[in-house]
Design a protein around this motif. Structure first.
Motif, mmCIF file in Angstrom:
data_model
loop_
_atom_site.group_PDB
_atom_site.id
_atom_site.type_symbol
_atom_site.label_atom_id
_atom_site.label_comp_id
_atom_site.label_asym_id
_atom_site.label_seq_id
_atom_site.Cartn_x
_atom_site.Cartn_y
_atom_site.Cartn_z
ATOM 1 N N MET A 298 -66.944 -2.370 -7.741
ATOM 2 C CA MET A 298 -67.631 -2.823 -6.543
ATOM 3 C C MET A 298 -68.477 -1.744 -5.859
ATOM 4 O O MET A 298 -67.972 -0.670 -5.531
ATOM 5 C CB MET A 298 -66.623 -3.360 -5.526
ATOM 6 C CG MET A 298 -66.150 -4.755 -5.845
ATOM 7 S SD MET A 298 -67.558 -5.917 -5.927
ATOM 8 C CE MET A 298 -66.677 -7.447 -6.119
ATOM 9 N N PRO A 299 -69.770 -2.016 -5.588
ATOM 10 C CA PRO A 299 -70.555 -1.144 -4.709
ATOM 11 C C PRO A 299 -69.998 -1.174 -3.289
ATOM 12 O O PRO A 299 -69.252 -2.087 -2.912
ATOM 13 C CB PRO A 299 -71.961 -1.770 -4.750
ATOM 14 C CG PRO A 299 -71.985 -2.611 -5.984
ATOM 15 C CD PRO A 299 -70.583 -3.104 -6.168
ATOM 16 N N THR A 300 -70.374 -0.206 -2.485
ATOM 17 C CA THR A 300 -69.759 -0.044 -1.165
ATOM 18 C C THR A 300 -70.024 -1.232 -0.242
ATOM 19 O O THR A 300 -69.131 -1.654 0.503
ATOM 20 C CB THR A 300 -70.259 1.234 -0.475
ATOM 21 O OG1 THR A 300 -71.639 1.103 -0.143
ATOM 22 C CG2 THR A 300 -70.072 2.446 -1.367
ATOM 23 N N ARG A 301 -71.244 -1.765 -0.248
ATOM 24 C CA ARG A 301 -71.555 -2.874 0.651
ATOM 25 C C ARG A 301 -70.589 -4.044 0.428
ATOM 26 O O ARG A 301 -70.211 -4.733 1.378
ATOM 27 C CB ARG A 301 -72.995 -3.348 0.416
ATOM 28 C CG ARG A 301 -73.366 -4.609 1.175
ATOM 29 C CD ARG A 301 -74.708 -5.179 0.687
ATOM 30 N NE ARG A 301 -75.795 -4.720 1.505
ATOM 31 C CZ ARG A 301 -76.512 -5.508 2.298
ATOM 32 N NH1 ARG A 301 -76.207 -6.790 2.395
ATOM 33 N NH2 ARG A 301 -77.517 -5.040 3.000
ATOM 34 N N ASN A 302 -70.202 -4.252 -0.814
ATOM 35 C CA ASN A 302 -69.323 -5.375 -1.133
ATOM 36 C C ASN A 302 -67.956 -5.245 -0.475
ATOM 37 O O ASN A 302 -67.345 -6.237 -0.094
ATOM 38 C CB ASN A 302 -69.171 -5.508 -2.649
ATOM 39 C CG ASN A 302 -70.488 -5.786 -3.343
ATOM 40 O OD1 ASN A 302 -71.562 -5.559 -2.786
ATOM 41 N ND2 ASN A 302 -70.433 -6.272 -4.559
ATOM 42 N N TRP A 303 -67.449 -3.987 -0.337
ATOM 43 C CA TRP A 303 -66.166 -3.806 0.349
ATOM 44 C C TRP A 303 -66.245 -4.355 1.758
ATOM 45 O O TRP A 303 -65.379 -5.097 2.211
ATOM 46 C CB TRP A 303 -65.785 -2.334 0.464
ATOM 47 C CG TRP A 303 -65.921 -1.473 -0.733
ATOM 48 C CD1 TRP A 303 -66.032 -1.863 -2.037
ATOM 49 C CD2 TRP A 303 -65.980 -0.047 -0.739
ATOM 50 N NE1 TRP A 303 -66.147 -0.759 -2.846
ATOM 51 C CE2 TRP A 303 -66.118 0.362 -2.076
ATOM 52 C CE3 TRP A 303 -65.922 0.917 0.265
ATOM 53 C CZ2 TRP A 303 -66.202 1.702 -2.444
ATOM 54 C CZ3 TRP A 303 -66.003 2.250 -0.089
ATOM 55 C CH2 TRP A 303 -66.136 2.637 -1.432
ATOM 56 N N TRP A 304 -67.312 -3.939 2.455
ATOM 57 C CA TRP A 304 -67.444 -4.315 3.870
ATOM 58 C C TRP A 304 -67.616 -5.817 4.025
ATOM 59 O O TRP A 304 -67.083 -6.425 4.956
ATOM 60 C CB TRP A 304 -68.608 -3.572 4.503
ATOM 61 C CG TRP A 304 -68.703 -2.131 4.124
ATOM 62 C CD1 TRP A 304 -69.812 -1.482 3.687
ATOM 63 C CD2 TRP A 304 -67.660 -1.146 4.142
ATOM 64 N NE1 TRP A 304 -69.534 -0.163 3.435
ATOM 65 C CE2 TRP A 304 -68.224 0.072 3.697
ATOM 66 C CE3 TRP A 304 -66.318 -1.176 4.494
ATOM 67 C CZ2 TRP A 304 -67.484 1.231 3.591
ATOM 68 C CZ3 TRP A 304 -65.572 -0.018 4.387
ATOM 69 C CH2 TRP A 304 -66.153 1.167 3.946
ATOM 70 N N GLU B 292 -64.172 -7.472 3.516
ATOM 71 C CA GLU B 292 -63.268 -7.276 4.643
ATOM 72 C C GLU B 292 -63.780 -7.950 5.914
ATOM 73 O O GLU B 292 -62.991 -8.346 6.781
ATOM 74 C CB GLU B 292 -63.021 -5.789 4.882
ATOM 75 C CG GLU B 292 -62.160 -5.157 3.801
ATOM 76 C CD GLU B 292 -61.482 -3.875 4.221
ATOM 77 O OE1 GLU B 292 -60.247 -3.886 4.396
ATOM 78 O OE2 GLU B 292 -62.190 -2.864 4.379
ATOM 79 N N ALA B 293 -65.092 -8.086 6.049
ATOM 80 C CA ALA B 293 -65.663 -8.753 7.220
ATOM 81 C C ALA B 293 -65.613 -10.270 7.110
ATOM 82 O O ALA B 293 -66.023 -10.972 8.029
ATOM 83 C CB ALA B 293 -67.115 -8.300 7.415
ATOM 84 N N GLY B 294 -65.129 -10.782 5.967
ATOM 85 C CA GLY B 294 -64.987 -12.221 5.799
ATOM 86 C C GLY B 294 -66.273 -12.943 5.471
ATOM 87 O O GLY B 294 -66.386 -14.160 5.681
ATOM 88 N N ALA C 1 -60.062 -5.348 -1.358
ATOM 89 C CA ALA C 1 -61.516 -5.209 -1.263
ATOM 90 C C ALA C 1 -62.042 -3.919 -1.871
ATOM 91 O O ALA C 1 -63.072 -3.917 -2.549
ATOM 92 C CB ALA C 1 -61.946 -5.307 0.202
ATOM 93 N N HIS C 2 -61.368 -2.806 -1.624
ATOM 94 C CA HIS C 2 -61.876 -1.514 -2.072
ATOM 95 C C HIS C 2 -61.685 -1.332 -3.581
ATOM 96 O O HIS C 2 -60.833 -1.973 -4.202
ATOM 97 C CB HIS C 2 -61.130 -0.378 -1.366
ATOM 98 C CG HIS C 2 -61.586 -0.111 0.021
ATOM 99 N ND1 HIS C 2 -62.286 1.010 0.382
ATOM 100 C CD2 HIS C 2 -61.453 -0.832 1.160
ATOM 101 C CE1 HIS C 2 -62.554 0.988 1.672
ATOM 102 N NE2 HIS C 2 -62.054 -0.134 2.176
ATOM 103 N N ASN C 3 -62.459 -0.414 -4.140
ATOM 104 C CA ASN C 3 -62.101 0.111 -5.449
ATOM 105 C C ASN C 3 -60.786 0.882 -5.285
ATOM 106 O O ASN C 3 -60.526 1.466 -4.228
ATOM 107 C CB ASN C 3 -63.196 1.031 -5.976
ATOM 108 C CG ASN C 3 -64.471 0.255 -6.296
ATOM 109 O OD1 ASN C 3 -64.419 -0.878 -6.756
ATOM 110 N ND2 ASN C 3 -65.612 0.864 -6.033
#
Length: 435
Positions: free
Chosen positions: A208-214, A217-219, A277-279
């Protein structure tokens, strides 16, 4: 100053006005308009190798299951206790490895087989995947990219037209999330995951790229919200879901994601969400990855030169007692932090020819803003290194404090934690926290 004001100042600190590209300065609504496809900017390339066909963005490839999973960490002595208190779940692996076989010669560990979110330390794997694509003639270091609505992540970001080579430096030296995401998507989501899969690191997720984590988690990802299969998905199923989540993530402007993330952190944060969500990886598996990346990367001499030039700019060398003892011949590493998360990992070669890898992981810390834990974290890492290769006695002269460590950011710890959670920075504070 409110938390939101601090975050907004952070996101706009580089002086660029985001989300106005090609719009005459107008800012559209978060979900309005067509998604912008990531593409190289129209800038002539100089001395770039000519690929057989024009490069195109490869978001995913067909994920394959590893032939066999790496066994759990070998039985080794428990790591010394942290010299200063550290809260939350903790993991540590420090090992001296054989430079030819990469086998563990001596090690200490604490929870070496437990899963932890990697935060920005995962970016070392993105660099390795990029260099593999470079050797295959699929990526040129002189390709240039623009920052668009769909590829801008949270935190600072590069200016338009920056080369892949420079993006790789920003990714490691400054932990730039947008630079990371541009590279990650350019080489392909699965290509970064393949780094772990090829080594049998079955507990490691790097896709996952970083934007995808957020966004998760932000729903804001319908795919993530409507499936219970993502957290345990592997192989083709993980690749398929990752591609769908990535499509979801590119629908929103960064500031809209930021507002939703603020609300999440303020009202409904759950540490279990980080593991979804995170790697993620384990201290042992990620140290194994680093041993291969820095000692047996399977790269050309040109790619190794690129790797070494960039990787040595990552944070950690001057926090090691071995450096203060003038016993490091070469270092490569990276750290990361987020809301209640702190990670540091790296590799170094001593001047007498020993090879050491380490991975420190903290999750669910009592502190929302974890950067004050940096010196406590390295006190523990250094204690582990002393136990493995002998006590590293610093010379009387104290290394200079890095320029970026001489000033602290304004705002409350809560505001700083939110900023760190999206910025991926790893700049230690100017004073050692008191135990």
């Amino acid at each position: 100053m409110t938390a939101r004001a601090v975050l907004l100042g952070l996101l706009l600190s580089v002086g660029l006005v985001a989300c106005k590209e090609k719009t005459g300065g107008r800012v559209s609504s978060p979900a309005a308009g067509a998604d912008v496809t990531l593409k190289p900017a129209s800038v002539p390339q100089i001395n770039a190798p000519a690929p057989e066909k024009a490069p195109s963005e490869s978001i995913t490839s067909e994920g394959k299951e590893p032939d066999a999973c790496l066994p759990d960490a070998p039985e080794v002595p428990k790591a010394p206790p942290p010299p200063f208190a550290l809260s939350g779940r903790l993991g540590l692996w420090v090992a001296q490895v054989d430079p030819v076989t990469l086998k563990v010669m001596k090690a200490v560990g604490t929870n070496p087989n437990s899963d932890f979110p990697l935060a920005s330390t995962y970016k070392q794997a993105v660099l390795w995947a990029l260099l593999k694509k470079f050797d295959q003639g699929e990526v040129s270091p002189t390709e240039r990219f623009d920052v668009t609505r769909s590829n801008q992540s949270l935190g600072a970001y590069p200016f338009d037209g920056m080369t892949v080579r420079d993006l790789s430096t920003r990714m490691i030296q400054w932990s730039d999330n947008t630079a990371t995401d541009i590279i990650h998507r350019r080489v392909g989501l699965q290509s970064v995951q393949d780094i772990a899969d090829s080594l049998g690191l079955c507990k490691t997720r790097l896709i996952m790229p970083t934007r995808n984590w957020w966004v998760m988690e932000a729903g804001l990802s319908d795919t993530f919200n409507n499936t219970s299969r993502w957290a345990n998905a592997t192989g083709k199923e993980r690749a398929r879901l990752a591609a769908l989540i990535d499509e979801d993530a590119r629908k929103y402007r960064y500031d809209y994601i930021q507002r939703k993330l603020d609300s999440y952190f303020d009202n409904s944060y759950d540490p279990k969400d980080d593991l979804k969500a995170h790697n993620l990886s384990t201290p042992y598996e990620f140290s194994t990855l680093l041993a291969h990346e820095y000692l047996n990367p399977g790269l050309s001499a040109r790619a190794v030169k690129w790797q070494r030039d960039v990787a040595q700019k990552g944070f950690g060398r001057y926090a090691l007692k071995a450096q203060a003892a003038d016993n490091i011949a070469w270092f490569g590493g990276k750290g990361g932090n987020g809301w209640r998360i702190l990670t540091y990992s790296g590799y170094f070669q001593t001047k007498d020819g020993r090879h050491v890898v380490y991975a420190f992981m903290q999750h669910g810390a009592d502190e929302t803003y974890t950067m004050p834990n940096t010196r406590r974290a390295f006190a523990w890492i250094n204690a582990g290194i002393d136990a493995v290769i002998g006590v590293q006695n610093p010379r009387p002269k104290t290394p200079p404090v890095p320029q970026e460590a001489r000033s602290s950011k304004p705002g409350t710890d809560s505001a700083k934690a939110k900023a760190a959670a999206v910025k991926g920075a790893e700049k230690p504070l100017p004073k050692t926290p008191q135990p």
